[in-house]
Design a protein around this motif. Sequence first.
Motif, PDB file in Angstrom:
ATOM      1  N   ASP A 129     -53.003  13.662 -17.078  1.00 43.48           N
ATOM      2  CA  ASP A 129     -51.542  13.565 -17.159  1.00 43.48           C
ATOM      3  C   ASP A 129     -51.057  12.190 -16.703  1.00 43.48           C
ATOM      4  O   ASP A 129     -50.108  11.635 -17.274  1.00 43.48           O
ATOM      5  CB  ASP A 129     -50.879  14.641 -16.286  1.00 43.48           C
ATOM      6  N   ALA A 130     -51.719  11.631 -15.697  1.00 44.50           N
ATOM      7  CA  ALA A 130     -51.320  10.322 -15.172  1.00 44.50           C
ATOM      8  C   ALA A 130     -51.491   9.216 -16.201  1.00 44.50           C
ATOM      9  O   ALA A 130     -50.799   8.191 -16.140  1.00 44.50           O
ATOM     10  CB  ALA A 130     -52.120  10.001 -13.915  1.00 44.50           C
ATOM     11  N   LEU A 131     -52.388   9.411 -17.159  1.00 43.78           N
ATOM     12  CA  LEU A 131     -52.589   8.401 -18.199  1.00 43.78           C
ATOM     13  C   LEU A 131     -51.357   8.226 -19.069  1.00 43.78           C
ATOM     14  O   LEU A 131     -51.163   7.174 -19.678  1.00 43.78           O
ATOM     15  CB  LEU A 131     -53.781   8.778 -19.089  1.00 43.78           C
ATOM     16  N   GLN A 132     -50.528   9.255 -19.125  1.00 37.91           N
ATOM     17  CA  GLN A 132     -49.352   9.201 -19.987  1.00 37.91           C
ATOM     18  C   GLN A 132     -48.290   8.225 -19.463  1.00 37.91           C
ATOM     19  O   GLN A 132     -47.455   7.737 -20.230  1.00 37.91           O
ATOM     20  CB  GLN A 132     -48.699  10.590 -20.120  1.00 37.91           C
ATOM     21  N   THR A 133     -48.332   7.958 -18.161  1.00 33.15           N
ATOM     22  CA  THR A 133     -47.261   7.145 -17.561  1.00 33.15           C
ATOM     23  C   THR A 133     -47.760   5.890 -16.850  1.00 33.15           C
ATOM     24  O   THR A 133     -46.946   5.095 -16.382  1.00 33.15           O
ATOM     25  CB  THR A 133     -46.463   7.996 -16.550  1.00 33.15           C
ATOM     26  N   GLY A 138     -52.840  -0.951 -16.026  1.00 33.13           N
ATOM     27  CA  GLY A 138     -53.572  -0.074 -15.118  1.00 33.13           C
ATOM     28  C   GLY A 138     -54.356   1.021 -15.815  1.00 33.13           C
ATOM     29  O   GLY A 138     -54.948   1.883 -15.151  1.00 33.13           O
ATOM     30  N   LEU A 139     -54.393   0.980 -17.137  1.00 33.04           N
ATOM     31  CA  LEU A 139     -55.036   2.055 -17.891  1.00 33.04           C
ATOM     32  C   LEU A 139     -56.520   2.184 -17.568  1.00 33.04           C
ATOM     33  O   LEU A 139     -57.036   3.293 -17.358  1.00 33.04           O
ATOM     34  CB  LEU A 139     -54.859   1.831 -19.392  1.00 33.04           C
ATOM     35  N   GLY A 140     -57.231   1.063 -17.531  1.00 30.80           N
ATOM     36  CA  GLY A 140     -58.670   1.118 -17.286  1.00 30.80           C
ATOM     37  C   GLY A 140     -59.008   1.794 -15.970  1.00 30.80           C
ATOM     38  O   GLY A 140     -59.919   2.626 -15.891  1.00 30.80           O
ATOM     39  N   ALA A 141     -58.267   1.446 -14.915  1.00 31.79           N
ATOM     40  CA  ALA A 141     -58.515   2.044 -13.599  1.00 31.79           C
ATOM     41  C   ALA A 141     -58.207   3.533 -13.614  1.00 31.79           C
ATOM     42  O   ALA A 141     -58.918   4.334 -12.996  1.00 31.79           O
ATOM     43  CB  ALA A 141     -57.680   1.332 -12.540  1.00 31.79           C
ATOM     44  N   ALA A 142     -57.143   3.922 -14.324  1.00 36.41           N
ATOM     45  CA  ALA A 142     -56.782   5.339 -14.405  1.00 36.41           C
ATOM     46  C   ALA A 142     -57.841   6.126 -15.175  1.00 36.41           C
ATOM     47  O   ALA A 142     -58.160   7.269 -14.828  1.00 36.41           O
ATOM     48  CB  ALA A 142     -55.414   5.492 -15.063  1.00 36.41           C
ATOM     49  N   GLN A 143     -58.387   5.519 -16.217  1.00 33.34           N
ATOM     50  CA  GLN A 143     -59.476   6.170 -16.953  1.00 33.34           C
ATOM     51  C   GLN A 143     -60.701   6.341 -16.062  1.00 33.34           C
ATOM     52  O   GLN A 143     -61.379   7.373 -16.110  1.00 33.34           O
ATOM     53  CB  GLN A 143     -59.864   5.341 -18.180  1.00 33.34           C
ATOM     54  N   ASP A 185     -50.713   4.847 -25.135  1.00 34.08           N
ATOM     55  CA  ASP A 185     -50.426   6.199 -25.608  1.00 34.08           C
ATOM     56  C   ASP A 185     -51.540   6.735 -26.501  1.00 34.08           C
ATOM     57  O   ASP A 185     -51.868   7.922 -26.461  1.00 34.08           O
ATOM     58  CB  ASP A 185     -49.096   6.221 -26.357  1.00 34.08           C
ATOM     59  N   GLU A 186     -52.121   5.852 -27.312  1.00 38.52           N
ATOM     60  CA  GLU A 186     -53.210   6.281 -28.189  1.00 38.52           C
ATOM     61  C   GLU A 186     -54.409   6.752 -27.368  1.00 38.52           C
ATOM     62  O   GLU A 186     -55.019   7.791 -27.658  1.00 38.52           O
ATOM     63  CB  GLU A 186     -53.630   5.140 -29.110  1.00 38.52           C
ATOM     64  N   VAL A 187     -54.748   5.984 -26.340  1.00 37.27           N
ATOM     65  CA  VAL A 187     -55.859   6.370 -25.464  1.00 37.27           C
ATOM     66  C   VAL A 187     -55.532   7.664 -24.737  1.00 37.27           C
ATOM     67  O   VAL A 187     -56.364   8.574 -24.643  1.00 37.27           O
ATOM     68  CB  VAL A 187     -56.176   5.244 -24.462  1.00 37.27           C
ATOM     69  N   ALA A 188     -54.306   7.766 -24.219  1.00 37.48           N
ATOM     70  CA  ALA A 188     -53.906   8.958 -23.472  1.00 37.48           C
ATOM     71  C   ALA A 188     -53.993  10.211 -24.341  1.00 37.48           C
ATOM     72  O   ALA A 188     -54.415  11.274 -23.870  1.00 37.48           O
ATOM     73  CB  ALA A 188     -52.489   8.781 -22.933  1.00 37.48           C
TER      74      ALA A 188
END
Length: 222
Positions: A129-133, A138-143, A185-188
């Motif tokens: 869910d956190a990936l959406q926002t 910061g996407l890489g770290a969240a993944q 968004d595509e990754v999320a």
Amino acid sequence: PTPWQIVYNLTMSHSVSTARRPRELSVQQQLRQQILTGQLPAGAHLSEPQLAKKLGVSRTPIREALNALAAAGLVKLVPHRGAFVTQAAASTPATLQLYAGMLGLAARLATPVLVQAPARLTLLSDQVDALQTVTPSGLGAAQTACHETLIDSTDNPAFLSLWQLLLRQLPPQPLPGATSISARDEVARGYLVLLTAIKRDKPDMAEKTLREIVGKQLLSDG
């Protein structure tokens, strides 16, 4: 497929897809691809004036790209000498593709464990869910947070040992951030598909989904 089949399939598919759209890529994306594919080998000097002329941009975006690549561990900035491709980057073309394959395997192994572990599954759901926002950068770290939950949930000592060996061959942050909200968004959305596969206890689908998400992202860079 075996890990080496995964490496071959991902390398071939993404070398074709990325070769068709160089003008659409940002300076950072172009340089990162050239490093990961070996066009810029370990130790190569990355001259700002030469890169600016080659890519048809000013030196400012070149400098910004080099700083970002240095943060990712692919470039080393040496005072009074300039930027150089790191030795760690030399092993990344195949190693990063193996990384995608190993993450896919982690998803497969973790699926039956997670469906029997509500607390872990809730944690993964919150991370997805956190990936959406999250901010694109910061996407890489969240993944990575999602991946760590999957890896811990494999409960497979042999896999964990191999994973630690692989990590030693990778840059500090293997996955890049996204370059736009739409890319994030595509990754999320892909991770939502992954989560659905896990909740439905479909390890084959979970493996394929995560392997494709990460394999595509490694060479497209957002």
